[in-house]
Design a protein around this motif. Structure first.
Motif, PDB file in Angstrom:
ATOM      1  N   TYR A 177     -18.610 -12.342  15.249  1.00 39.48           N
ATOM      2  CA  TYR A 177     -19.069 -13.722  15.094  1.00 39.48           C
ATOM      3  C   TYR A 177     -19.310 -14.043  13.628  1.00 39.48           C
ATOM      4  CZ  TYR A 177     -21.775 -17.996  15.845  1.00 39.48           C
ATOM      5  OH  TYR A 177     -22.229 -19.290  15.836  1.00 39.48           O
ATOM      6  N   CYS A 178     -18.824 -15.203  13.197  1.00 42.74           N
ATOM      7  CA  CYS A 178     -18.990 -15.627  11.812  1.00 42.74           C
ATOM      8  C   CYS A 178     -20.020 -16.754  11.741  1.00 42.74           C
ATOM      9  CB  CYS A 178     -17.645 -16.094  11.257  1.00 42.74           C
ATOM     10  SG  CYS A 178     -17.786 -16.812   9.620  1.00 42.74           S
ATOM     11  N   ASP A 179     -21.112 -16.491  11.049  1.00 41.74           N
ATOM     12  CA  ASP A 179     -22.173 -17.496  10.872  1.00 41.74           C
ATOM     13  C   ASP A 179     -21.699 -18.709  10.081  1.00 41.74           C
ATOM     14  OD1 ASP A 179     -24.989 -15.298  10.519  1.00 41.74           O
ATOM     15  OD2 ASP A 179     -24.473 -16.663  12.145  1.00 41.74           O
ATOM     16  N   LYS A 180     -20.751 -18.442   9.214  1.00 41.45           N
ATOM     17  CA  LYS A 180     -20.354 -19.462   8.249  1.00 41.45           C
ATOM     18  C   LYS A 180     -19.509 -20.567   8.887  1.00 41.45           C
ATOM     19  CE  LYS A 180     -19.000 -19.190   3.434  1.00 41.45           C
ATOM     20  NZ  LYS A 180     -18.257 -18.350   2.492  1.00 41.45           N
ATOM     21  N   CYS A 181     -18.530 -20.179   9.740  1.00 43.51           N
ATOM     22  CA  CYS A 181     -17.648 -21.192  10.328  1.00 43.51           C
ATOM     23  C   CYS A 181     -17.733 -21.229  11.852  1.00 43.51           C
ATOM     24  CB  CYS A 181     -16.198 -20.940   9.902  1.00 43.51           C
ATOM     25  SG  CYS A 181     -15.430 -19.523  10.706  1.00 43.51           S
ATOM     26  N   ALA A 182     -18.611 -20.389  12.434  1.00 47.03           N
ATOM     27  CA  ALA A 182     -18.766 -20.295  13.891  1.00 47.03           C
ATOM     28  C   ALA A 182     -17.524 -19.723  14.579  1.00 47.03           C
ATOM     29  CB  ALA A 182     -19.172 -21.622  14.528  1.00 47.03           C
ATOM     30  N   PHE A 211     -11.074 -12.021  10.574  1.00 54.55           N
ATOM     31  CA  PHE A 211     -10.108 -12.903  11.215  1.00 54.55           C
ATOM     32  C   PHE A 211     -10.183 -14.359  10.755  1.00 54.55           C
ATOM     33  CE2 PHE A 211     -13.795 -13.042  13.916  1.00 54.55           C
ATOM     34  CZ  PHE A 211     -13.908 -14.381  14.229  1.00 54.55           C
ATOM     35  N   CYS A 212     -11.377 -14.819  10.321  1.00 53.40           N
ATOM     36  CA  CYS A 212     -11.471 -16.235   9.936  1.00 53.40           C
ATOM     37  C   CYS A 212     -11.348 -16.446   8.434  1.00 53.40           C
ATOM     38  CB  CYS A 212     -12.759 -16.858  10.480  1.00 53.40           C
ATOM     39  SG  CYS A 212     -14.246 -16.057   9.859  1.00 53.40           S
ATOM     40  N   GLY A 213     -11.409 -15.369   7.691  1.00 56.85           N
ATOM     41  CA  GLY A 213     -11.234 -15.493   6.247  1.00 56.85           C
ATOM     42  C   GLY A 213     -12.520 -15.701   5.470  1.00 56.85           C
ATOM     43  N   CYS A 214     -13.654 -15.846   6.153  1.00 50.69           N
ATOM     44  CA  CYS A 214     -14.920 -16.089   5.447  1.00 50.69           C
ATOM     45  C   CYS A 214     -15.484 -14.802   4.848  1.00 50.69           C
ATOM     46  CB  CYS A 214     -15.966 -16.685   6.380  1.00 50.69           C
ATOM     47  SG  CYS A 214     -15.487 -18.252   7.087  1.00 50.69           S
ATOM     48  N   GLY A 215     -15.125 -13.674   5.437  1.00 53.35           N
ATOM     49  CA  GLY A 215     -15.524 -12.398   4.859  1.00 53.35           C
ATOM     50  C   GLY A 215     -16.841 -11.832   5.345  1.00 53.35           C
TER      51      GLY A 215
HETATM   52 ZN   LIG Z   1     -15.709 -17.643   9.309  1.00 56.93          ZN
END
Ligand SMILES: [Zn+2]
Ligand SMILES: C[S@@+](CC[C@H](N)C(=O)[O-])C[C@H]1O[C@@H](n2cnc3c(N)ncnc32)[C@H](O)[C@@H]1O
Length: 364
Positions: A236-241, A257-261
């Motif tokens: 789970y990415c906090d930055k982009c959900a 997977f989303c690129g936010c790191g």
């Molecule tokens: Zn993300």
């Protein structure tokens, strides 16, 4: 005996202690739990249950209704509190309901007699303290119904408690209710697996302040192995959900997977179906309340998309997007060959089978 108040529900009238508070702020008799009892009675009807155990029966609202509303069923109402048993006894007599009253600690009872078609476990808070004995002792094909009201722990607010009780990594997410239900089912699966038991999920849902899960016990090593394929971590990415299930045996769980790191590893969670669509159809013929029908319709529609729903308001805020109408999003997604479904967990939630980037594109 304490002073009583009378409560009418469906076909029965039962006495419950006045202003009784047994655990924190949770009232002794909870009218919101009518749906919980309605669904348990419906499950007993559609699976032709002949021997039923109401493991934590309190004053007997479920047991007495079950006996009154189903022909030829043996109902065992078990309650540990001597004071509460007095109400149970009185309610049995007043309603002329031929139920068997038992006064045992449920964990002991499950080790002495677990020969039931259906065992319902409705505790204050978490069902974990009874689950292990139920799974150890229930026979093949027994249906078990568990209620959980410890939403703060299951849904990611109290991370330490979640580790202690469920041994899962949790966090605040924009799909907290679904996180909680998948967290609970995941725990059931792991508890079952250690006894070489598989579980077949019949129906589960969230309502108001509780989760309910009905499942059937399969005493089979291969069913247990099969079941465990539905346990996954969730990235789970906090930055982009953004969110993505990751195989439990996959070592590359840091995949960006989303690129936010920056990803959190949550779970393990159940990523399989949380309801059987044909069971939803059968339940729909039994329950009468409009809200119950609505829950069934939504739950049924949710099963094809295992990725947790997006809270569209939060998602738009996080990603600095303007909120669009849900109907418009469903339409655009469909035009782009993507599946969507509304969710019973959250009125502003939407299930979506694409990834975050695709959702952002649609919302733009
Ligand atoms: Zn993300
Ligand atoms: C949430 S209430 C059950 C409500 C009930 N199912 C209904 O529909 O009204 C939980 C009940 O479990 C009883 N209880 C708690 N621990 C128990 C145990 N170890 N064995 C049996 N009963 C227990 C409590 O005294 C309480 O009455």
């Amino acid at each position: 005996m304490q002073t009583a108040i009378k409560i009418k529900e469906s076909s029965v009238e039962i006495s419950v202690p006045e202003n009784e508070k047994l655990s924190g702020k949770i009232p002794f008799f909870n009218p919101v739990m009518k749906f919980n009892r309605d669904f348990s009675i419906a499950i007993a009807k559609i699976f032709n249950v002949r021997r039923f155990l109401d493991g934590l029966s309190a004053c007997g609202a479920l047991s007495i209704r079950m006996k009154k509303e189903i022909k030829d069923i043996e109902v065992n109402a078990n309650e540990i509190s001597d004071e509460t048993i007095k109400f149970l006894q009185q309610n049995k007599e007043n309603n002329n309901a031929d139920i068997i009253i038992r006064n045992r600690d449920l964990n002991l009872l499950l080790n002495e007699d677990a020969n039931f078609d259906f065992i319902d476990i409705d505790p204050f808070g978490s069902p974990v303290q009874f689950l292990s004995n139920a799974l150890l002792n229930a026979r093949h094909n027994t249906i078990i119904g568990i209620t959980a009201t410890d939403l703060g722990t299951l849904c990611g607010i109290f991370g330490d408690a979640c580790i202690r009780r469920y041994w899962t990594f949790s966090s605040k997410t924009d799909f907290d209710k679904e996180f909680g239900l998948r967290n609970l089912i995941g725990y059931v699966a792991r508890e079952a697996a250690k006894y070489e038991v598989g579980v077949e999920i019949l129906f589960s849902y969230y309502f108001h302040h509780y989760f309910k899960v009905y499942f059937r016990v399969k005493r089979s090593r291969s069913r247990a192995d099969e079941m465990l394929k539905n346990l996954n971590f969730l990235l789970y990415c906090d930055k982009c959900a953004g969110r993505k299930y990751s195989d439990i045996a996959d070592a590359s769980i840091t995949g960006n997977f989303c690129g936010c790191g920056k990803l959190k590893i949550l779970g393990p969670l159940w990523n399989g179906k949380f309801a059987d669509v044909s069971v939803c159809d059968l339940l729909g013929k039994e329950v009468k309340e409009k809200t119950e029908q609505k829950i069934l319709t939504l739950v049924k529609g949710e099963q094809e998309i295992p990725i947790p729903y997006y809270d569209l308001h939060k998602f738009c805020k996080i990603n600095r997007l303007q909120v669009k109408g849900t109907e418009d999003i469903i339409k655009i997604a469909g035009e782009n060959g993507l599946k969507t479904a509304r969710t019973h967990f959250d009125g502003t939630g939407l299930r979506f089978n694409g990834d975050v980037k695709e959702l952002v594109k649609i919302l733009k």
